[in-house]
Design a protein around this motif. Structure first.
Motif, short mmCIF file in Angstrom:
data_model
loop_
_atom_site.label_atom_id
_atom_site.label_comp_id
_atom_site.label_asym_id
_atom_site.label_seq_id
_atom_site.Cartn_x
_atom_site.Cartn_y
_atom_site.Cartn_z
N UNK A 199 -12.89 2.67 -2.67
CA UNK A 199 -13.65 2.35 -3.89
C UNK A 199 -14.42 3.58 -4.36
N UNK A 200 -15.07 4.23 -3.37
CA UNK A 200 -15.83 5.46 -3.67
C UNK A 200 -14.87 6.57 -4.11
N UNK B 213 0.85 -1.20 0.00
CA UNK B 213 0.00 0.00 0.00
C UNK B 213 0.88 1.25 0.00
N UNK B 214 1.92 1.24 0.84
CA UNK B 214 2.82 2.39 0.92
C UNK B 214 3.54 2.61 -0.41
N UNK B 215 3.86 1.51 -1.10
CA UNK B 215 4.53 1.61 -2.41
C UNK B 215 3.60 2.29 -3.41
N UNK B 216 2.33 1.88 -3.38
CA UNK B 216 1.33 2.47 -4.29
C UNK B 216 1.18 3.97 -4.00
N UNK C 177 -6.17 3.35 -6.09
CA UNK C 177 -6.02 2.34 -7.14
C UNK C 177 -6.76 1.06 -6.77
N UNK C 178 -7.02 0.25 -7.81
CA UNK C 178 -7.66 -1.05 -7.58
C UNK C 178 -6.80 -1.93 -6.66
N UNK C 179 -5.49 -1.79 -6.83
CA UNK C 179 -4.57 -2.60 -6.01
C UNK C 179 -4.76 -2.27 -4.53
N UNK D 86 -6.50 -3.65 0.96
CA UNK D 86 -7.27 -3.39 2.18
C UNK D 86 -8.21 -4.56 2.48
N UNK D 87 -8.84 -5.09 1.42
CA UNK D 87 -9.76 -6.22 1.62
C UNK D 87 -8.99 -7.44 2.12
N UNK D 88 -7.80 -7.67 1.53
CA UNK D 88 -6.99 -8.83 1.93
C UNK D 88 -6.57 -8.70 3.39
#
Lengths: 68, 174
Positions: free
Chosen positions: B161-162, B86-89, B97-99, B104-106
């Motif tokens: 997502x929103x 997440x920090x990389x993104x 992003x979708x990633x 977060x879900x994972x």
């Protein structure tokens, strides 16, 4: 989308290229392309105002509502 | 922003490495040779004796459950490693992003499943050790706080997502 952007027609009438218009109103050519192709989700009043000023036209000359 | 991300990345790496070292140390202290003893016993045991009441089988179950607890701790650390992704993104400027949404879900899934699994394993340990298992006492343990944390990550995923939708709309506003 039932809103049609008739920017091409107005540009032809004013004998202006879309790149020129983009420069005048201060948006990128990529955004101009999004606007012309009808992919835009919204148009800011400031952008609409700049377009109308540059093309010497009314908002209705650029935007048209057509029922699906 | 980039400085903050770098600091957070360092902190996350520090936490991950210390968690891994603690886990490895616990595993080193854990006597895995007990499994070999059980295998030897299984070869020589009387087949007519009831399996589940024999002392060795109970002991083996105890160790198997402890090994399961190690596995889930490792899985939790794996969940923490998603913070780095997440920090990389974020560092790359891809906030919504979708990633990130899937990370977060994972993380949410891992936290919730970790807590449920550890609760079940603790229940089994109590059952084998013939000690009392008080569900509400177990819920008071620190690790159960991971359930609301997991749910918070699910909520974060929904918010992102929103946020992604809003960002897309904003990008298409001329």
């Amino acid at each position: 989308m039932p809103i049609i952007v008739n920017l091409d027609i107005m540009l032809t009438k004013r004998n202006m290229k879309s790149k020129e218009l983009a420069e005048i109103i201060g948006i990128t050519t990529a955004n101009m392309s999004i606007l012309k192709s009808g992919k835009a989700k919204a148009v800011r009043f400031s952008t609409l105002e700049a377009i109308c000023k540059a093309l010497d036209c009314q908002p209705a000359d650029i935007l048209e509502y057509v029922e699906d | 922003m980039k400085d903050n991300t770098t600091i957070l990345t360092f902190i996350t790496w520090g936490l991950l490495l210390s968690a891994v070292s603690v886990l490895l140390n616990d595993m080193r202290e854990f006597d895995f040779n007990q499994f070999k003893e059980f295998q030897n016993w299984a070869k020589t045991a009387n087949k007519n004796d009831p399996w589940f009441t024999s002392k060795n089988a109970i002991q083996w179950s105890y160790y198997a459950i402890n090994a399961g607890l190690f596995f889930w701790r490792g899985y939790l650390i794996y969940g923490f490693s998603y913070f780095l992704s997440i920090l990389k993104e974020i560092e790359n400027g891809n906030y919504f992003s979708d990633k990130n949404i899937s990370y977060f879900k994972k993380i949410g899934n891992i936290f919730v499943w970790y807590t449920i699994s550890v609760l079940v394993l603790r229940f089994l340990l109590a059952a084998i050790g013939e000690s009392t298992f008080n569900f509400f006492n177990e819920l008071k343990a620190e690790f159960t706080f991971l359930i609301p944390v997991g749910l918070a990550f699910f909520i974060l995923a929904e918010i992102f997502k929103r946020g992604k939708e809003t960002e897309e709309e904003n990008d298409l506003t001329i």
